[in-house]
Design a protein around this motif. Structure first.
Motif, short mmCIF file in Angstrom:
data_model
loop_
_atom_site.label_atom_id
_atom_site.label_comp_id
_atom_site.label_asym_id
_atom_site.label_seq_id
_atom_site.Cartn_x
_atom_site.Cartn_y
_atom_site.Cartn_z
N GLU A 28 -38.24 17.88 -48.77
CA GLU A 28 -39.05 18.32 -47.64
C GLU A 28 -39.96 17.20 -47.16
OE1 GLU A 28 -41.11 21.62 -49.24
OE2 GLU A 28 -39.47 23.03 -48.96
N LEU A 29 -40.60 16.51 -48.10
CA LEU A 29 -41.48 15.40 -47.74
C LEU A 29 -40.72 14.29 -47.03
CD1 LEU A 29 -43.64 15.17 -51.00
CD2 LEU A 29 -44.29 16.16 -48.81
N GLU A 30 -39.50 14.03 -47.49
CA GLU A 30 -38.69 12.99 -46.85
C GLU A 30 -38.33 13.37 -45.43
OE1 GLU A 30 -34.42 10.65 -47.48
OE2 GLU A 30 -35.11 12.13 -48.95
N ASN A 31 -37.95 14.62 -45.23
CA ASN A 31 -37.61 15.08 -43.88
C ASN A 31 -38.82 15.00 -42.96
OD1 ASN A 31 -34.96 15.61 -44.51
ND2 ASN A 31 -35.28 17.80 -44.90
N ALA A 32 -39.98 15.44 -43.48
CA ALA A 32 -41.20 15.41 -42.66
C ALA A 32 -41.58 13.96 -42.32
CB ALA A 32 -42.33 16.10 -43.39
N ALA A 33 -41.46 13.06 -43.28
CA ALA A 33 -41.79 11.66 -43.03
C ALA A 33 -40.86 11.05 -41.99
CB ALA A 33 -41.73 10.87 -44.33
N THR A 34 -39.57 11.41 -42.09
CA THR A 34 -38.59 10.92 -41.10
C THR A 34 -38.94 11.43 -39.71
OG1 THR A 34 -36.86 10.87 -42.79
CG2 THR A 34 -36.16 10.86 -40.48
N MET A 35 -39.32 12.70 -39.65
CA MET A 35 -39.66 13.29 -38.36
C MET A 35 -40.92 12.66 -37.79
SD MET A 35 -38.16 15.44 -36.50
CE MET A 35 -38.64 15.11 -34.81
N GLU A 36 -41.88 12.37 -38.63
CA GLU A 36 -43.12 11.71 -38.18
C GLU A 36 -42.82 10.33 -37.61
OE1 GLU A 36 -45.58 11.76 -41.60
OE2 GLU A 36 -46.26 13.83 -41.32
N ARG A 37 -41.94 9.59 -38.29
CA ARG A 37 -41.58 8.26 -37.79
C ARG A 37 -40.90 8.35 -36.42
NH1 ARG A 37 -40.10 7.43 -43.26
NH2 ARG A 37 -37.90 7.78 -42.75
N LEU A 38 -40.05 9.36 -36.26
CA LEU A 38 -39.36 9.54 -34.97
C LEU A 38 -40.36 9.90 -33.87
CD1 LEU A 38 -36.15 11.47 -36.11
CD2 LEU A 38 -36.29 9.10 -35.30
N LEU A 39 -41.36 10.72 -34.21
CA LEU A 39 -42.37 11.07 -33.22
C LEU A 39 -43.24 9.86 -32.86
CD1 LEU A 39 -43.48 14.62 -34.44
CD2 LEU A 39 -42.21 14.05 -32.37
N VAL A 40 -43.53 9.01 -33.84
CA VAL A 40 -44.26 7.78 -33.55
C VAL A 40 -43.43 6.88 -32.63
CG1 VAL A 40 -45.14 5.63 -34.56
CG2 VAL A 40 -45.64 7.83 -35.65
N GLN A 41 -42.14 6.80 -32.91
CA GLN A 41 -41.24 6.00 -32.07
C GLN A 41 -41.20 6.57 -30.65
OE1 GLN A 41 -37.30 5.59 -33.70
NE2 GLN A 41 -36.46 4.72 -31.81
N LEU A 42 -41.19 7.90 -30.54
CA LEU A 42 -41.20 8.54 -29.22
C LEU A 42 -42.49 8.21 -28.48
CD1 LEU A 42 -40.13 10.51 -27.09
CD2 LEU A 42 -41.13 12.38 -28.43
N ALA A 43 -43.62 8.28 -29.18
CA ALA A 43 -44.90 7.97 -28.55
C ALA A 43 -44.95 6.53 -28.07
CB ALA A 43 -46.04 8.26 -29.53
N GLU A 44 -44.43 5.60 -28.87
CA GLU A 44 -44.41 4.19 -28.48
C GLU A 44 -43.50 3.98 -27.27
OE1 GLU A 44 -43.14 2.28 -32.03
OE2 GLU A 44 -45.14 2.26 -32.96
N THR A 45 -42.37 4.68 -27.27
CA THR A 45 -41.46 4.59 -26.13
C THR A 45 -42.13 5.10 -24.87
OG1 THR A 45 -39.54 4.91 -27.57
CG2 THR A 45 -39.22 5.32 -25.22
N GLU A 46 -42.83 6.24 -24.99
CA GLU A 46 -43.56 6.80 -23.85
C GLU A 46 -44.61 5.83 -23.33
OE1 GLU A 46 -44.58 11.34 -23.07
OE2 GLU A 46 -44.60 10.87 -25.21
N GLU A 47 -45.37 5.25 -24.23
CA GLU A 47 -46.44 4.34 -23.83
C GLU A 47 -45.89 3.09 -23.14
OE1 GLU A 47 -50.23 1.93 -25.84
OE2 GLU A 47 -48.92 3.18 -27.07
N ALA A 48 -44.81 2.55 -23.70
CA ALA A 48 -44.21 1.35 -23.10
C ALA A 48 -43.67 1.66 -21.70
CB ALA A 48 -43.09 0.83 -24.00
N PHE A 49 -43.03 2.81 -21.56
CA PHE A 49 -42.49 3.19 -20.26
C PHE A 49 -43.61 3.45 -19.27
CE2 PHE A 49 -41.00 6.57 -17.33
CZ PHE A 49 -40.05 5.83 -16.67
N SER A 50 -44.69 4.08 -19.72
CA SER A 50 -45.83 4.35 -18.85
C SER A 50 -46.45 3.05 -18.35
CB SER A 50 -46.86 5.20 -19.59
OG SER A 50 -48.00 5.43 -18.78
#
Length: 309
Positions: free
Chosen positions: A117-139
């Motif tokens: 469960e911790l591994e899945n949550a950590a993976t999901m957190e990393r993906l959300l961070v990547q999404l936020a960085e992508t959003e910021e760069a595009f903005s």
């Protein structure tokens, strides 16, 4: 028949020492992993779409007209809004998925987090961070692109209005130059003054537009517009043309005013001369045969020649 020993019965009912760390059912873990993989794939696809869109924007040449620029900017904005909506929706989906991973439905109240469960949550957190960085760069990229196109549109609108206002001012100066006469009579000067007043009223709209456009140009220069070096001299030219017309109009108005006053004085003198001629001509010859008659005639002439206040 095989008998169950006491020890076997105790072990059968004994709870495992790590029961609190037991993971979720295999089906739930598989669902979470599948959701993560789908989310990661969607994120990758969206990021590629953003790269393609960004590359197309970066290579787009600035249009040469107001309407083409407006249409292109609106088209780009619609595409950007669509991609931004997809990023927001993806963010909401990812946040919901992470929340589900942190609070599984089947987790017992007293259980501890499982490594899977911790591994899945950590993976999901990393993906959300990547999404936020992508959003910021595009903005950030969109802000720069939008600023460039918006300034291009501002410049084209300024140049378009400048040409219109300059043409109007040039025409007004030409009309002003046609007022060369000062009139050969008071009535003629009054007519010229009326025509000159009409030209002044006609010019007011163009003069106001020139002043307003120069102020707009000043604001563009102060906002560090990329074409400030070409906008600044346009503002100077507008103000010079406006001042040229205003000054010349005032000069002609003053000149006509003086001409009118001169003609009025000439007309007054002319009427006085005519009255004097009539006075002299109306003196009876027989009145001048006596001293008394001469005195009366001289008194009339003297009174007439006195200045009237």
């Amino acid at each position: 028949m095989r008998h169950t020993t006491q020890k076997q019965r105790e072990e059968k009912h004994k709870e495992p020492a790590d029961a609190g760390a037991r993971g979720p059912p295999p089906s739930q873990w598989i669902n979470h992993r599948t959701a993560i993989e789908n989310f990661a794939l969607t994120l990758k696809t969206t990021a590629q779409m953003l790269q393609v869109f960004g590359a197309r924007l970066a290579t787009t040449e600035l249009p040469t007209g107001v309407l083409p620029t407006e249409d292109l900017l609106m088209a780009h904005t619609r595409q950007r809004d669509k991609l931004q909506d997809e990023l927001k929706l993806l963010g909401k989906q990812g946040t919901t998925l992470l929340s589900c991973m942190r609070e599984p439905v089947t987790k017992p109240p007293a259980s501890k987090p499982n490594p899977s469960e911790l591994e899945n949550a950590a993976t999901m957190e990393r993906l959300l961070v990547q999404l936020a960085e992508t959003e910021e760069a595009f903005s950030q990229f969109w802000s720069e692109h939008h600023l460039k196109f918006h300034q291009c549109l501002q410049l084209q609108q300024f140049e378009h209005n400048f040409c219109k206002v300059k043409l109007a001012l040039d025409n007004l100066l030409e009309e002003e130059a046609e007022f060369t006469g000062v009139g050969d009579s008071g009535m003629h000067v009054e007519q010229l003054l009326k025509e000159h007043k009409k030209l002044e009223e006609k010019a007011q709209e163009s003069l106001d537009k020139a002043q307003l456009l120069a102020l707009v140009g000043d604001q563009l220069v102060q906002s560090r517009h990329y074409a400030a070096d070409s906008i600044r001299p346009r503002c100077v030219e507008l103000r010079c043309l406006r001042d040229d017309f205003v000054n010349e109009n005032q000069r002609k108005d003053d000149l006509l005013g003086k001409a009118l006053e001169l003609h009025r004085q000439l007309e007054t003198v002319s009427r006085w001369c005519e009255a004097g001629i009539y006075l002299l001509a109306s003196q009876a010859v027989d009145k001048c045969q006596s001293r008394e008659g001469v005195d009366i005639a001289l008194n009339d002439i003297d009174f007439f020649s006195q200045p009237k206040i």
